[in-house]
Scaffold this active site. Structure first.
Site, PDB file in Angstrom:
ATOM      1  N   LYS A  90       0.836  -1.128  -0.066  1.00 35.51           N
ATOM      2  CA  LYS A  90       0.102  -0.029   0.013  1.00 35.51           C
ATOM      3  C   LYS A  90       0.796   1.170   0.070  1.00 35.51           C
ATOM      4  CE  LYS A  90      -3.731   2.207   0.297  1.00 35.51           C
ATOM      5  NZ  LYS A  90      -3.359   2.897  -0.991  1.00 35.51           N
ATOM      6  N   LYS A 126       5.326   1.702  -2.886  1.00 42.70           N
ATOM      7  CA  LYS A 126       5.394   3.082  -3.588  1.00 42.70           C
ATOM      8  C   LYS A 126       5.712   2.924  -4.973  1.00 42.70           C
ATOM      9  CE  LYS A 126       4.856   7.263  -1.962  1.00 42.70           C
ATOM     10  NZ  LYS A 126       4.353   7.710  -0.761  1.00 42.70           N
ATOM     11  N   ASP A 166       0.150  10.841  -4.332  1.00 43.85           N
ATOM     12  CA  ASP A 166       1.305  11.114  -3.848  1.00 43.85           C
ATOM     13  C   ASP A 166       1.499  12.435  -4.477  1.00 43.85           C
ATOM     14  OD1 ASP A 166       3.364  10.562  -1.413  1.00 43.85           O
ATOM     15  OD2 ASP A 166       4.651  11.606  -3.162  1.00 43.85           O
TER      16      ASP A 166
END
Ligand code: GLU
Length: 450
Positions: A90, A126, A166
Site C-alpha cells: 500500500k 510506492k 502522492d
C-alpha cells in the site's frame, strides 16, 4: 554501534551509492533500532535487516503517451512492492520530473514502517513516474494516466497492491487511473486504488486526512507539554493537499498557519491562512497547475512574497515542514533553533536531512516528531477506504474522523511507549521507528524466509 547493524548500513551504502535518499532513510531508521537489535540476537541469525532493506519486488515499465500536438513522449514508471508481511502493498504514486528509483525505494521503505504504525493490515509500497504534470492539459494527463495503468494493472489488485496518490497525483489522476483499470479488468474490484472520488468508492475525510491526522498528532504532543493549539502560530511549507488539511484543521482549533511555500519561494500571511476563502484558494492554486505560491500573495492583501526563499526563518511556535524531502537542512535547522521554535513536527516524507534532524533532536528546548508517524493519517484513512470498499459500505464523515483521531492517538502513544521500553526517554523519532519495525519484524519472523 552493533556490528550487524553496521554491516547492513555498509551494505546499503555500497549497493545504493547512487541513491542518497534511500541511504539516508536506512541510516536514520536503522540507527534508532540499535537497542532492539542488541536485545534480539535471533534477528541477526535470520538476517532480518538485510531482508528488510531489500524490496520484495521492484519493477519499471515504459509509459508512452501522446501530447495535444500529436507528438509522442516516453517516460518511465516504477512500482516498488517493498514489504507485504503485514498486508497488501500500500502506498502512493508520485508523478514528478525528479523521480528515479532512489526516490521510489526511499519512499517504499518509509511507507513500510509508517503503514505498520497505523496498526492496520497494510504492507509498504510506492510507485510513480518521472513524468512532469506541470503545464500539461487535462487531455494529456488523461492519456498519460491511461498508458501508465495499461502497464501497471496486471501487477496490482485489492489483495495484492493498492496504489494511491502522492505528489503530482490527486483526485483527478486517481479517477483517470481507476477508470482505465476498470475498463481493462471489466470489474470494480473493491476500488483497487484509494483516494478515489466519493461518488465511486472514495472515503469521507480522505482528502483532509493527512493534514487532519498531523494536527491530531500535534495535539498529543502539545498535551504532553500542558499546552493546546489555541493562539499558536505555525509555519508550513508547500500549498498542496496536505498543507490545505493542516490549515483547515488548525484554523478550526484556533491556531493559524502563517507561511506557505512553492518552488518559487514562500509567502507570509500575518493574519494566517484562516478564512474559508483563503483555505479554499489553495485548492484553486493546485488545480491551476501553475505551481506558484506567489499567486496567494497576489490574491490577498497584506501578504508578503519572498522569492527563492524558504519559510524556516520565520518566528513561530510550531514548524511543520509539509512540502517534500530534504527541505530543512543544517542551515534552516540552525535558524529554527535560533528562533526558539519549540515544536518541530515533520509532515512530508523525510523533510529533514539526517544531520539537521540530529541537531534539532539535541536541542534541549525542541520537541521533534517524525513524519512517518505524523503523516500516517493519510494512508490510515486509505486503509479505512479499503475497509469500506470491501464491506460495500459507506461510513459517515464523523465515523471516519473518529477512527482517524483514534489511530493518531494510538500511533503517538505506541511511539512514546516503544522509546520508554528501550530506555530512550521521550524520543518520538526512535519510538516511531521501533514501534513500526517491531510489527513487521514479528510478522517476518513468523512467516519464515521470504
Ligand atoms: N502517499 C501517501 C503517503 O505517503 C498516501 C499513501 C496511501 O494513501 O496509500 O503515505
Amino acid at each position: 554501534m552493533n556490528q550487524y547493524l553496521k554491516s547492513v548500513i555498509e551494505n546499503v551504502r555500497a549497493k545504493h551509492a547512487g541513491e542518497p535518499e534511500f541511504v539516508q532513510t536506512v541510516e536514520e531508521v536503522l540507527s534508532s533500532l540499535e537497542p532492539v537489535i542488541d536485545k534480539h540476537p535471533e534477528y541477526e541469525k535470520a538476517d532480518l535487516l538485510n531482508r528488510m532493506v531489500e524490496p520484495e519486488r521492484m519493477f519499471s515499465f515504459r509509459v508512452t503517451w501522446e501530447d495535444d500536438k500529436g507528438c509522442w513522449h516516453t517516460n518511465t514508471g516504477w512500482r516498488c512492492q517493498f514489504n507485504g508481511a503485514i498486508g497488501p502493498y500500500k502506498g502512493g504514486l508520485r508523478f514528478q520530473s525528479d523521480v528515479y528509483p532512489g526516490i521510489i525505494r526511499f519512499l517504499g521503505f518509509e511507507q513500510t514502517f509508517k503503514n505498520s504504525l497505523t496498526g492496520l493490515p497494510i504492507g509498504g509500497g510506492k510507485g510513480g513516474s518521472d513524468f512532469d504534470p506541470a503545464g500539461k492539459s487535462d487531455a494529456e494527463i488523461l492519456r498519460f494516466c491511461q498508458s501508465f495503468m495499461q502497464a501497471l494493472y496486471r501487477y496490482i489488485g485489492p489483495d495484492v497492491d493498492v496504489p494511491a496518490g502522492d505528489m503530482g497525483v490527486g483526485a483527478r489522476e486517481i479517477g483517470y487511473l481507476y477508470g482505465e483499470y476498470r475498463r481493462l479488468k471489466g470489474a470494480f474490484e473493491n476500488g483497487v486504488l484509494t483516494g478515489k472520488g466519493f461518488s465511486y468508492g472514495g472515503s469521507r475525510i480522505r482528502p483532509e486526512a493527512t493534514g487532519y491526522g498531523a494536527v491530531y498528532y500535534l495535539e498529543n504532543v502539545l498535551k504532553h507539554e500542558g499546552e493546546d493549539l489555541k493562539g499558536k502560530t505555525i509555519a508550513c511549507a508547500g500549498f498542496g493537499n496536505v498543507t490545505w488539511g493542516i490549515c483547515k484543521k488548525a484554523a478550526e482549533l484556533g491556531a493559524k498557519v502563517l507561511t506557505l511555500s512553492g518552488p518559487d519561494g514562500y509567502v507570509y500571511d500575518p493574519e494566517g491562512v484562516v478564512t474559508k476563502e483563503k483555505i479554499e484558494y489553495l485548492l484553486e492554486m493546485r488545480a491551476s497547475g501553475r505551481n506558484r505560491v506567489q499567486d496567494y500573495a497576489d490574491n490577498f492583501p497584506g501578504v508578503e512574497f519572498y522569492p527563492g526563499e524558504k519559510p524556516w526563518g520565520v518566528r513561530v511556535d510550531i514548524c511543520m515542514p509539509s512540502a517534500m524531502q530534504n527541505d530543512v537542512r543544517m542551515e534552516q535547522a540552525e535558524q529554527i533553533a535560533a528562533n526558539r521554535v519549540k515544536y518541530y513536527i515533520e509532515v512530508a516524507n523525510m523533510p529533514t536531512t539526517n544531520d539537521a534532524l540530529r541537531f534539532l533532536m539535541e536541542q534541549p528546548g525542541i520537541i521533534v516528531a517524525p513524519s512517518k508517524a505524523v503523516n500516517a493519517g493519510g494512508v490510515a484513512t486509505s486503509a479505512l477506504e479499503m475497509a469500506q470498499n470491501s464491506e460495500r459500505l459507506v461510513w459517515s464523515e464523523e465515523e471516519v474522523d473518529r477512527q482517524l483521531r483514534q489511530i493518531m492517538d494510538t500511533i503517538y502513544q505506541m511511539s512514546v511507549d516503544a522509546a520508554a521500553e528501550y530506555g530512550l526517554g521521550y524520543n518520538l523519532v526512535a519510538g516511531a521507528n521501533i514501534a513500526g519495525f517491531q510489527r513487521v519484524a514479528d510478522a517476518m519472523m513468523a512467516q519464515g524466509p521470504f
